[in-house]
Write a protein that holds these residues in place. Sequence first.
Motif, mmCIF file in Angstrom:
data_model
loop_
_atom_site.group_PDB
_atom_site.id
_atom_site.type_symbol
_atom_site.label_atom_id
_atom_site.label_comp_id
_atom_site.label_asym_id
_atom_site.label_seq_id
_atom_site.Cartn_x
_atom_site.Cartn_y
_atom_site.Cartn_z
ATOM 1 N N UNK A 132 -13.578 -1.780 17.002
ATOM 2 C CA UNK A 132 -12.742 -2.859 16.481
ATOM 3 C C UNK A 132 -12.996 -3.062 14.989
ATOM 4 N N UNK A 133 -14.264 -2.978 14.589
ATOM 5 C CA UNK A 133 -14.588 -3.112 13.170
ATOM 6 C C UNK A 133 -14.009 -1.954 12.363
ATOM 7 N N UNK A 134 -14.086 -0.738 12.908
ATOM 8 C CA UNK A 134 -13.525 0.429 12.219
ATOM 9 C C UNK A 134 -12.009 0.307 12.101
ATOM 10 N N UNK A 135 -11.347 -0.168 13.156
ATOM 11 C CA UNK A 135 -9.894 -0.348 13.120
ATOM 12 C C UNK A 135 -9.517 -1.409 12.091
ATOM 13 N N UNK A 136 -10.286 -2.483 12.029
ATOM 14 C CA UNK A 136 -10.028 -3.532 11.045
ATOM 15 C C UNK A 136 -10.220 -2.995 9.628
ATOM 16 N N UNK A 137 -11.230 -2.168 9.438
ATOM 17 C CA UNK A 137 -11.489 -1.570 8.124
ATOM 18 C C UNK A 137 -10.316 -0.656 7.726
ATOM 19 N N UNK A 138 -9.806 0.150 8.690
ATOM 20 C CA UNK A 138 -8.659 1.030 8.406
ATOM 21 C C UNK A 138 -7.426 0.205 8.039
ATOM 22 N N UNK A 139 -7.184 -0.895 8.769
ATOM 23 C CA UNK A 139 -6.047 -1.763 8.472
ATOM 24 C C UNK A 139 -6.160 -2.344 7.061
ATOM 25 N N UNK A 140 -7.356 -2.792 6.729
ATOM 26 C CA UNK A 140 -7.571 -3.369 5.394
ATOM 27 C C UNK A 140 -7.346 -2.328 4.309
ATOM 28 N N UNK A 141 -7.862 -1.116 4.516
ATOM 29 C CA UNK A 141 -7.671 -0.042 3.528
ATOM 30 C C UNK A 141 -6.196 0.310 3.384
ATOM 31 N N UNK A 142 -5.486 0.393 4.501
ATOM 32 C CA UNK A 142 -4.055 0.708 4.482
ATOM 33 C C UNK A 142 -3.290 -0.382 3.737
ATOM 34 N N UNK A 143 -3.653 -1.625 4.014
ATOM 35 C CA UNK A 143 -3.003 -2.740 3.329
ATOM 36 C C UNK A 143 -3.264 -2.668 1.821
ATOM 37 N N UNK A 144 -4.485 -2.336 1.434
ATOM 38 C CA UNK A 144 -4.825 -2.194 0.005
ATOM 39 C C UNK A 144 -4.009 -1.066 -0.631
ATOM 40 N N UNK A 145 -3.835 0.033 0.097
ATOM 41 C CA UNK A 145 -3.035 1.144 -0.416
ATOM 42 C C UNK A 145 -1.591 0.709 -0.633
ATOM 43 N N UNK A 146 -1.046 -0.017 0.336
ATOM 44 C CA UNK A 146 0.337 -0.484 0.194
ATOM 45 C C UNK A 146 0.484 -1.474 -0.961
ATOM 46 N N UNK A 147 -0.493 -2.362 -1.120
ATOM 47 C CA UNK A 147 -0.457 -3.322 -2.205
ATOM 48 C C UNK A 147 -0.513 -2.595 -3.546
ATOM 49 N N UNK A 148 -1.394 -1.588 -3.647
ATOM 50 C CA UNK A 148 -1.514 -0.877 -4.917
ATOM 51 C C UNK A 148 -0.261 -0.031 -5.197
ATOM 52 N N UNK A 149 0.388 0.478 -4.164
ATOM 53 C CA UNK A 149 1.586 1.314 -4.350
ATOM 54 C C UNK A 149 2.801 0.469 -4.696
ATOM 55 N N UNK A 150 2.994 -0.643 -3.977
ATOM 56 C CA UNK A 150 4.200 -1.441 -4.173
ATOM 57 C C UNK A 150 3.988 -2.713 -4.964
ATOM 58 N N UNK A 151 2.766 -3.025 -5.220
ATOM 59 C CA UNK A 151 2.478 -4.248 -6.010
ATOM 60 C C UNK A 151 2.691 -3.982 -7.482
ATOM 61 N N UNK A 152 2.585 -4.943 -8.284
ATOM 62 C CA UNK A 152 2.777 -4.784 -9.716
ATOM 63 C C UNK A 152 1.753 -3.920 -10.247
#
Length: 152
Positions: free
Chosen positions: A132-152
Amino acid sequence: MSTEKDSIAADVPATATESNAAPRQRIEPRALLQRLQDAFPAFRDCKPLALKIDSCIIERMPDIDRKSLRTALRLYTASTRYLKAVERSQQRFDLDGQPAGEVTEEQRAHASTTLKERFAAVARQQKEKREAEAAEKRRTEKLQQLVSKFGR
């Protein structure tokens, strides 16, 4: 001037209104276990207990409530430390730590099985927690990638 209530109470023998036995104390099971460990070597040293040990305890400590005692004994005999002692031991012991019977092969096998099941359940819970911790870490990393790609 005597009332009818007073005359009825006077006719009842004292033994009927007062209990001959000492009042039984309701004790929290963990506090009772501590008291038993302080009083008896078999509990202090965590040795396999003799069968029907509850009646011996009641004889020595008549103020203890049977229900509290049974709950405390259930907690004690289900503990990992006690089950390991049963698994290793050939003898059962009385309250003073003297041999009082034997631990049968069936009882040792039951203790061993219970311990294995308990350890397996703990391992399963730890594995699920890590996943569960590993899955949460993957979700957070994916979210960070999306923020960096589509964010300002």
